[in-house]
Design an enzyme around this catalytic site. Structure first.
Site, short mmCIF file in Angstrom:
data_model
loop_
_atom_site.label_atom_id
_atom_site.label_comp_id
_atom_site.label_asym_id
_atom_site.label_seq_id
_atom_site.Cartn_x
_atom_site.Cartn_y
_atom_site.Cartn_z
N ASP A 51 0.84 -1.19 0.00
CA ASP A 51 0.00 0.00 0.00
C ASP A 51 0.88 1.24 0.00
OD1 ASP A 51 -2.82 1.25 0.68
OD2 ASP A 51 -1.37 2.21 2.00
N TYR A 56 3.18 9.68 0.10
CA TYR A 56 4.12 8.95 0.95
C TYR A 56 5.58 9.06 0.47
CZ TYR A 56 0.01 6.42 2.80
OH TYR A 56 -1.19 6.07 3.35
N LYS A 86 -2.83 5.93 -4.00
CA LYS A 86 -3.92 6.85 -3.64
C LYS A 86 -3.74 8.22 -4.29
CE LYS A 86 -3.82 4.69 0.90
NZ LYS A 86 -2.40 4.31 0.86
N HIS A 119 -7.66 9.52 -1.47
CA HIS A 119 -7.00 9.42 -0.16
C HIS A 119 -7.84 10.01 0.98
CE1 HIS A 119 -2.68 9.06 1.57
NE2 HIS A 119 -3.57 8.75 2.47
#
Length: 280
Positions: A51, A56, A86, A119
């Site tokens: 994920d 990120y 996302k 997200h």
């Protein structure tokens, strides 16, 4: 090394998704080369679901790890992995969804993601990165138009399944009422101290799979909680069964909610790969 087979669920899109995933968020993040090595080690011990998200900064290291795993023969083809990413809040607009996904695919060096999520149910100005600053940068958010953009990504084959993250009952229903392709997943914070029973009920009734982030409470992170790993009940069970608290929790928690392991420590991965060899 023999890999443990992780149970799977069939999403409403018809695609299979492993129930245990390795999350890739972290603060601070290890250096990219260390991340690549960690992801390769995770693949080697059996993880098949990863994920990530544009926010990120782990899409590129993950993509390089996938390429290296193929080179090493740890997997036979890309289809053996399930990759989730996302859409960040700055791109939560119909016209920005497809370009954002294409950028994600460029960083991952993949032709598709298995699951693409909105997200958060909010849109913010360009350059906004962290939730602490979102309130001062809010823009109007057309939830259904943005979802239409997600559907177009799915129709193009760039995302096998699409879904949402951090959506409440009300916001999820707005999409369900208008969607041509319903969300396959709603990824939310979910653990024994935050069980979200009403949301679980609505998702089950509408065929939306619940994905649990921070299932172990993100112990040690600035946003985390000690309530899961320091639960006296779980600690007593773990002691009696000679298992870790994490293993006990993953075993007993409802398996219609899949979980993300938000850890970078390889030693943890080694024992977490034995989750399904329990007798409680």
């Amino acid at each position: 090394m023999e890999c443990n087979k992780i149970p799977e669920v069939i999403l409403n899109s018809g695609h299979r998704m492993p129930l245990i995933a390795m999350g890739t968020v972290g603060d601070p993040l290890p250096p990219p080369e260390q991340l690549i090595s960690i992801y390769i080690d995770a693949i080697a011990i059996g993880y098949r679901h990863f994920d990530t998200a544009s926010i990120y900064d782990t899409e590129e290291p993950l993509g390089k790890a996938v390429a290296k795993a193929l080179e090493l023969g740890l997997i036979n083809n890309r289809d053996e992995l399930f990759i989730t990413s996302k859409l960040w809040c700055t791109d939560a607009h119909h016209d920005l969804v497809l370009p954002a996904l294409k950028e994600t695919l460029r960083k991952l060096d993949l032709s598709y993601v298995d699951l693409y999520l909105i997200h958060w149910p909010v849109r913010v100005t360009k350059g906004s990165k962290y939730l602490e600053s979102l309130n001062e940068n809010i823009l109007p958010f057309d939830i259904n138009a943005t979802w239409k953009g997600m559907e177009e990504c799915c129709e193009l084959g760039l995302a096998k399944s699409i879904g949402v993250s951090n959506f409440s009952c009300v916001k999820l229903k707005k999409i369900l009422d208008q969607a041509t392709i319903p969300p396959a997943v709603n990824q939310v914070e979910l653990n024994i101290s935050w069980q979200q029973e009403k949301l679980l009920e609505i998702c089950r009734a509408n065929g939306v799979h619940i994905s649990a982030w921070s299932p172990l409470g993100s112990h040690g992170s600035y946003w985390g909680s000690h309530k899961v790993l320091e639960s006296p009940v779980l600690q007593n069970i773990a002691s009696a069964k000679e298992k870790s608290v994490a293993q006990v929790f993953i075993y007993i928690y409802p398996f219609d909610a899949h979980k993300f392991v938000l850890e970078f420590v390889f030693k943890f991965l080694m024992y977490s790969s034995d989750w399904f060899k329990m007798d409680i």
